[in-house]
Design a protein around this motif. Sequence first.
Motif, PDB file in Angstrom:
ATOM      1  N   ILE A  90      25.896   0.121  11.638  1.00  0.00           N
ATOM      2  CA  ILE A  90      25.291  -0.289  12.906  1.00  0.00           C
ATOM      3  C   ILE A  90      26.329  -0.238  14.014  1.00  0.00           C
ATOM      4  O   ILE A  90      27.518  -0.018  13.759  1.00  0.00           O
ATOM      5  CB  ILE A  90      24.743  -1.731  12.828  1.00  0.00           C
ATOM      6  CG1 ILE A  90      25.892  -2.726  12.558  1.00  0.00           C
ATOM      7  CG2 ILE A  90      23.647  -1.838  11.798  1.00  0.00           C
ATOM      8  CD1 ILE A  90      25.594  -4.143  12.934  1.00  0.00           C
ATOM      9  N   SER A  91      25.867  -0.459  15.210  1.00  0.00           N
ATOM     10  CA  SER A  91      26.743  -0.766  16.338  1.00  0.00           C
ATOM     11  C   SER A  91      26.263  -2.085  16.911  1.00  0.00           C
ATOM     12  O   SER A  91      25.181  -2.159  17.488  1.00  0.00           O
ATOM     13  CB  SER A  91      26.679   0.327  17.411  1.00  0.00           C
ATOM     14  OG  SER A  91      27.317   1.484  16.945  1.00  0.00           O
ATOM     15  N   HIS A 138      17.280  -2.126  16.872  1.00  0.00           N
ATOM     16  CA  HIS A 138      16.525  -0.967  17.369  1.00  0.00           C
ATOM     17  C   HIS A 138      17.283   0.333  17.159  1.00  0.00           C
ATOM     18  O   HIS A 138      18.486   0.337  16.900  1.00  0.00           O
ATOM     19  CB  HIS A 138      16.182  -1.143  18.854  1.00  0.00           C
ATOM     20  CG  HIS A 138      17.372  -1.282  19.757  1.00  0.00           C
ATOM     21  ND1 HIS A 138      18.167  -0.224  20.121  1.00  0.00           N
ATOM     22  CD2 HIS A 138      17.881  -2.376  20.371  1.00  0.00           C
ATOM     23  CE1 HIS A 138      19.130  -0.667  20.929  1.00  0.00           C
ATOM     24  NE2 HIS A 138      18.982  -1.967  21.087  1.00  0.00           N
ATOM     25  N   GLY A 139      16.550   1.417  17.292  1.00  0.00           N
ATOM     26  CA  GLY A 139      17.158   2.741  17.241  1.00  0.00           C
ATOM     27  C   GLY A 139      17.908   3.024  18.526  1.00  0.00           C
ATOM     28  O   GLY A 139      17.564   2.505  19.590  1.00  0.00           O
ATOM     29  N   ALA A 140      18.949   3.849  18.434  1.00  0.00           N
ATOM     30  CA  ALA A 140      19.737   4.249  19.608  1.00  0.00           C
ATOM     31  C   ALA A 140      19.881   5.767  19.591  1.00  0.00           C
ATOM     32  O   ALA A 140      20.563   6.315  18.733  1.00  0.00           O
ATOM     33  CB  ALA A 140      21.106   3.571  19.596  1.00  0.00           C
ATOM     34  N   ARG A 145      27.950   6.445  17.730  1.00  0.00           N
ATOM     35  CA  ARG A 145      29.194   5.752  17.355  1.00  0.00           C
ATOM     36  C   ARG A 145      28.900   4.564  16.437  1.00  0.00           C
ATOM     37  O   ARG A 145      29.457   3.487  16.618  1.00  0.00           O
ATOM     38  CB  ARG A 145      29.929   5.301  18.616  1.00  0.00           C
ATOM     39  CG  ARG A 145      30.364   6.484  19.464  1.00  0.00           C
ATOM     40  CD  ARG A 145      31.158   6.060  20.647  1.00  0.00           C
ATOM     41  NE  ARG A 145      30.450   5.009  21.382  1.00  0.00           N
ATOM     42  CZ  ARG A 145      30.616   4.739  22.652  1.00  0.00           C
ATOM     43  NH1 ARG A 145      31.470   5.422  23.359  1.00  0.00           N
ATOM     44  NH2 ARG A 145      29.941   3.771  23.235  1.00  0.00           N
ATOM     45  N   PHE A 146      28.051   4.780  15.463  1.00  0.00           N
ATOM     46  CA  PHE A 146      27.684   3.716  14.541  1.00  0.00           C
ATOM     47  C   PHE A 146      28.891   3.376  13.670  1.00  0.00           C
ATOM     48  O   PHE A 146      29.644   4.242  13.268  1.00  0.00           O
ATOM     49  CB  PHE A 146      26.459   4.129  13.727  1.00  0.00           C
ATOM     50  CG  PHE A 146      25.305   4.473  14.613  1.00  0.00           C
ATOM     51  CD1 PHE A 146      24.581   3.478  15.241  1.00  0.00           C
ATOM     52  CD2 PHE A 146      24.981   5.795  14.880  1.00  0.00           C
ATOM     53  CE1 PHE A 146      23.536   3.790  16.102  1.00  0.00           C
ATOM     54  CE2 PHE A 146      23.945   6.122  15.731  1.00  0.00           C
ATOM     55  CZ  PHE A 146      23.221   5.107  16.346  1.00  0.00           C
ATOM     56  N   LEU A 157      20.923   1.148  15.542  1.00  0.00           N
ATOM     57  CA  LEU A 157      20.851   1.968  14.335  1.00  0.00           C
ATOM     58  C   LEU A 157      20.515   3.396  14.731  1.00  0.00           C
ATOM     59  O   LEU A 157      19.884   3.613  15.775  1.00  0.00           O
ATOM     60  CB  LEU A 157      19.711   1.478  13.424  1.00  0.00           C
ATOM     61  CG  LEU A 157      19.883   0.185  12.658  1.00  0.00           C
ATOM     62  CD1 LEU A 157      18.532  -0.305  12.153  1.00  0.00           C
ATOM     63  CD2 LEU A 157      20.821   0.401  11.498  1.00  0.00           C
ATOM     64  N   PRO A 158      20.880   4.381  13.904  1.00  0.00           N
ATOM     65  CA  PRO A 158      20.341   5.728  14.125  1.00  0.00           C
ATOM     66  C   PRO A 158      18.808   5.654  14.076  1.00  0.00           C
ATOM     67  O   PRO A 158      18.236   4.845  13.336  1.00  0.00           O
ATOM     68  CB  PRO A 158      20.898   6.536  12.956  1.00  0.00           C
ATOM     69  CG  PRO A 158      22.126   5.789  12.528  1.00  0.00           C
ATOM     70  CD  PRO A 158      21.809   4.345  12.780  1.00  0.00           C
TER      71      PRO A 158
END
Length: 179
Positions: A90-91, A138-140, A145-146, A157-158
């Motif tokens: 994650i980020s 949520h998705g990004a 840059r996870f 998250l992707p």
Amino acid sequence: MQSWIRSSGIRSSKTFCTGVALVVATLFSWAPPLAGTPNSTTATASSVDENGISESYIRQTSQPRWIEIDLSEQRLRAWEGKKLVYSYRISGGKRATPTPIGRFRINSKYRTHRMRGKGYNIPDVPYTMYFYEGYAIHGAYWHNRFGTPVSHGCVNLPVKQARNLYNWASYGTLVMVHN
């Protein structure tokens, strides 16, 4: 009294009964977010795992599914009881905009949602699940840059992994965030 009920259509109205049932179900199914850390009075030394999560707490929850967010590892794990279902990089939040730590519950879900705040305005954020105030998983689609804290406090998250988690989790799913 019976004639009034019959003449008003309440007794024979399936719509009315359905509406009442929905209201009652909604009132009794909503659970507020849980703030803070795991309650140490409910756990003994032998029932707490290496992440500080009480096994008795997991058994007491109404749903066996729960999400663990480890900010020190920048990793999200989705569990069914003790069985690991997903493990994703994650980020989380940057030092200036940290992700809140504690126990929470998913309180709303959006297939896509506009997210706005100081310094950002992102349309169509995919697979958004809010767990505390304006904080969500949520998705990004705007970065890759996870594994590095880059968000304003949300858990990024992707997109494909966010979709998997969104479909797996439901309202009320426990979210435990720790360092």
